[in-house]
Design a protein around this motif. Structure first.
Motif, mmCIF file in Angstrom:
data_model
loop_
_atom_site.group_PDB
_atom_site.id
_atom_site.type_symbol
_atom_site.label_atom_id
_atom_site.label_comp_id
_atom_site.label_asym_id
_atom_site.label_seq_id
_atom_site.Cartn_x
_atom_site.Cartn_y
_atom_site.Cartn_z
ATOM 1 N N VAL A 155 28.391 -5.020 -49.082
ATOM 2 C CA VAL A 155 28.546 -3.599 -48.759
ATOM 3 C C VAL A 155 27.440 -2.781 -49.417
ATOM 4 O O VAL A 155 26.890 -1.857 -48.809
ATOM 5 N N ALA A 156 27.098 -3.109 -50.651
ATOM 6 C CA ALA A 156 26.001 -2.412 -51.328
ATOM 7 C C ALA A 156 24.679 -2.615 -50.584
ATOM 8 O O ALA A 156 23.875 -1.681 -50.455
ATOM 9 N N ARG A 182 24.366 -3.161 -47.360
ATOM 10 C CA ARG A 182 24.434 -2.351 -46.144
ATOM 11 C C ARG A 182 24.105 -0.892 -46.431
ATOM 12 O O ARG A 182 23.430 -0.225 -45.650
ATOM 13 N N ARG A 183 24.570 -0.396 -47.575
ATOM 14 C CA ARG A 183 24.335 0.994 -47.935
ATOM 15 C C ARG A 183 22.986 1.210 -48.631
ATOM 16 O O ARG A 183 22.661 2.320 -49.039
ATOM 17 N N LYS A 184 22.207 0.109 -48.777
ATOM 18 C CA LYS A 184 20.873 0.164 -49.388
ATOM 19 C C LYS A 184 20.926 0.740 -50.795
ATOM 20 O O LYS A 184 20.088 1.550 -51.200
ATOM 21 N N LEU A 185 21.909 0.273 -51.557
ATOM 22 C CA LEU A 185 22.089 0.739 -52.922
ATOM 23 C C LEU A 185 21.352 -0.167 -53.905
ATOM 24 O O LEU A 185 21.168 -1.361 -53.648
ATOM 25 N N GLY A 194 33.399 0.063 -49.954
ATOM 26 C CA GLY A 194 32.778 1.220 -49.330
ATOM 27 C C GLY A 194 33.258 2.524 -49.943
ATOM 28 O O GLY A 194 32.466 3.437 -50.195
ATOM 29 N N PHE A 252 31.727 2.864 -53.538
ATOM 30 C CA PHE A 252 30.314 3.256 -53.534
ATOM 31 C C PHE A 252 30.126 4.686 -53.024
ATOM 32 O O PHE A 252 29.239 5.404 -53.492
ATOM 33 N N ALA A 253 30.960 5.092 -52.077
ATOM 34 C CA ALA A 253 30.863 6.466 -51.573
ATOM 35 C C ALA A 253 31.125 7.470 -52.696
ATOM 36 O O ALA A 253 30.507 8.544 -52.750
ATOM 37 N N VAL A 259 27.974 7.195 -55.561
ATOM 38 C CA VAL A 259 26.691 7.853 -55.282
ATOM 39 C C VAL A 259 26.763 9.367 -55.476
ATOM 40 O O VAL A 259 25.721 10.030 -55.546
#
Length: 278
Positions: free
Chosen positions: A69-70, A72-75, A129, A132-133, A136
């Motif tokens: 998931v990280a 995918r979110r480019k974290l 998700g 991480f939302a 950030v």
């Protein structure tokens, strides 16, 4: 002559007794639940320059989902480290179907606090998700101490406890993000017994779940070596679930038949542009 207890005292005794029974029952439920997950002859070992850790397969699956998931979110990897430290403290990286009050899942998120429905929060992809939302949105989360960033998300009773897991979280992050190649090895019996029959090979189902995690249609393609090892590691963590017996990538192969002593072996058939599972 003894004086009888007042109604207030009796009520207090009753409440304390009920709480004690509930806490004891909860502890035994957790022990029994984890005990059912701990099967002989299977597990995962993570080895990076930062150290070595042993996980159960379910923990590896959760760790792989968080890293996916990280990605995918480019974290950055720092976000993954914070998530792992939080997950270790909250659930030991198990996808718990229960917790304190209405808390569930790897991050012990509470439906009553707006994180989502219980059935959503026991999905590591969804739960990651949501974590991480929230992360950030924390100012300077990459620079501030890990426990401060985690606490801004979790709002737990004692946020300082997250700090103790930072080093282990760094080991996991290096492996599951793909930064450290062939750092994860999992093993399990290639054939199940009567109680746990081996699942039929389902590489198509594995690809669909990987696509849901990464948000990508061409999931097994490796646009970079790091992405390739993230995919290979995710596939390995889920090999038992989907009945996978071999994984090939980057001149290496993992074979379930090799068992605990196997690991990623040199392989002339493995390419660097795509992960192959079967």
């Amino acid at each position: 002559m003894r004086r009888p207890f007042s109604r207030d005292v009796i009520a207090i005794i009753a409440i304390v007794t009920v709480l004690a029974v509930a806490i004891t029952a909860g502890v035994f439920a957790l022990i029994n639940w984890i005990g059912r997950k701990s099967l002989a002859g299977e597990g995962c070992r993570i080895t990076t320059p930062d150290g070595t850790l042993d996980l159960e397969i379910e923990q590896a699956q959760v760790a792989a989902a968080i890293a996916g998931v990280a990605h995918r979110r480019k974290l950055p990897e720092r976000a993954v480290v914070i998530a792992y430290a939080t997950g270790i403290q909250e659930s030991k990286l198990y996808n718990l179907p229960f917790g304190d009050r209405d808390s569930v899942g790897v991050f012990q998120q509470r439906p009553s606090q707006g994180w989502g429905k219980p059935e959503q929060l026991i999905d590591p992809v969804y739960a990651s998700g949501k974590f991480f939302a929230a992360l950030v949105k924390v100012k300077d989360y990459r620079k501030i101490p890990l426990h401060e960033a985690a606490q801004e998300v979790q709002r737990s009773a004692d946020g300082s406890l997250y700090a103790q897991h930072e080093e282990n979280a760094k080991v996991l992050a290096g492996a599951f993000t793909g930064r450290v190649p062939h750092a994860v090895h999992c093993w399990f019996p290639p054939e199940g017994g009567e109680e746990t029959p081996a699942p039929s090979p389902a590489p198509g189902e594995a690809e669909r779940e990987l696509a849901r995690t990464l948000g990508s249609g061409t999931t097994l393609a490796a646009s970079s070596r790091r992405r390739g090892w993230l995919i290979a590691t995710w596939s390995l963590a889920h090999a038992q679930k989907y009945g996978l017996s071999t994984i090939r990538y980057d001149d290496r192969v993992w074979n379930v038949a090799e068992g605990e002593e196997g690991g990623w072996q040199p392989d002339a058939e493995a390419s660097a542009d795509r992960v192959r599972i079967s």
